[in-house]
Design a protein around this motif. Sequence first.
Motif, mmCIF file in Angstrom:
data_model
loop_
_atom_site.group_PDB
_atom_site.id
_atom_site.type_symbol
_atom_site.label_atom_id
_atom_site.label_comp_id
_atom_site.label_asym_id
_atom_site.label_seq_id
_atom_site.Cartn_x
_atom_site.Cartn_y
_atom_site.Cartn_z
ATOM 1 N N MET A 1 0.767 -1.286 -0.077
ATOM 2 C CA MET A 1 0.486 0.279 0.354
ATOM 3 C C MET A 1 0.561 1.205 0.220
ATOM 4 N N LYS A 2 2.041 1.089 1.030
ATOM 5 C CA LYS A 2 2.335 2.412 1.152
ATOM 6 C C LYS A 2 3.541 2.353 -0.225
ATOM 7 N N LYS A 3 3.743 1.854 -1.311
ATOM 8 C CA LYS A 3 4.389 1.680 -2.182
ATOM 9 C C LYS A 3 3.079 2.576 -3.458
ATOM 10 N N MET A 4 2.169 1.799 -3.568
ATOM 11 C CA MET A 4 2.106 2.338 -4.278
ATOM 12 C C MET A 4 1.262 4.188 -3.922
ATOM 13 N N LEU A 5 1.135 4.162 -2.962
ATOM 14 C CA LEU A 5 0.703 5.457 -2.130
ATOM 15 C C LEU A 5 1.961 6.192 -2.712
ATOM 16 N N LEU A 6 3.598 6.089 -2.709
ATOM 17 C CA LEU A 6 4.615 6.640 -3.197
ATOM 18 C C LEU A 6 4.816 7.291 -4.122
ATOM 19 N N ILE A 7 4.384 6.784 -5.580
ATOM 20 C CA ILE A 7 3.711 5.880 -6.813
ATOM 21 C C ILE A 7 2.986 6.817 -7.210
ATOM 22 N N ASN A 8 2.137 6.948 -6.598
ATOM 23 C CA ASN A 8 0.438 8.032 -6.756
ATOM 24 C C ASN A 8 1.954 9.593 -6.543
ATOM 25 N N ALA A 9 2.196 9.528 -5.472
ATOM 26 C CA ALA A 9 2.468 10.720 -5.039
ATOM 27 C C ALA A 9 3.692 11.461 -6.292
ATOM 28 N N GLY A 10 4.190 10.641 -6.481
ATOM 29 C CA GLY A 10 5.491 10.895 -7.484
ATOM 30 C C GLY A 10 5.333 11.091 -8.727
ATOM 31 N N VAL A 11 4.268 10.540 -9.104
ATOM 32 C CA VAL A 11 3.416 11.058 -10.698
ATOM 33 C C VAL A 11 2.459 12.235 -10.694
ATOM 34 N N VAL A 12 1.704 12.535 -9.392
ATOM 35 C CA VAL A 12 0.770 13.622 -9.228
ATOM 36 C C VAL A 12 2.876 15.023 -9.544
#
Length: 94
Positions: A1-12
């Motif tokens: 879950m943390k990994k997905m959250l970090l990826i989404n934050a990086g994309v934004v």
Amino acid sequence: MKKMLLINAGVVLAALSYSAIAYDGQNCSEPGVCWEPKPGYPEKVAGSKYDPKHDVNELNKQAQSVIEMEDRNKKRQENLAKTGKFVYDVDDIE
């Protein structure tokens, strides 16, 4: 879950930084010269509706008042040198 959250934050963050870099807001003719006239603004201002048409007498009021001030100060200084007393009101000087 943390990994997905970090990826989404990086994309934004990447999307925001790209949009900030892509738009500079102005078309500059050279660095520091970025003034652009609005559509319909004439190439030559003189004679157009944007010409301020300043009155020469209004423009010379400041220069005239400075000349008058210097004359009053000169009279004050001459009176001070002659009498040793400073008189502010020039009308009181003989």
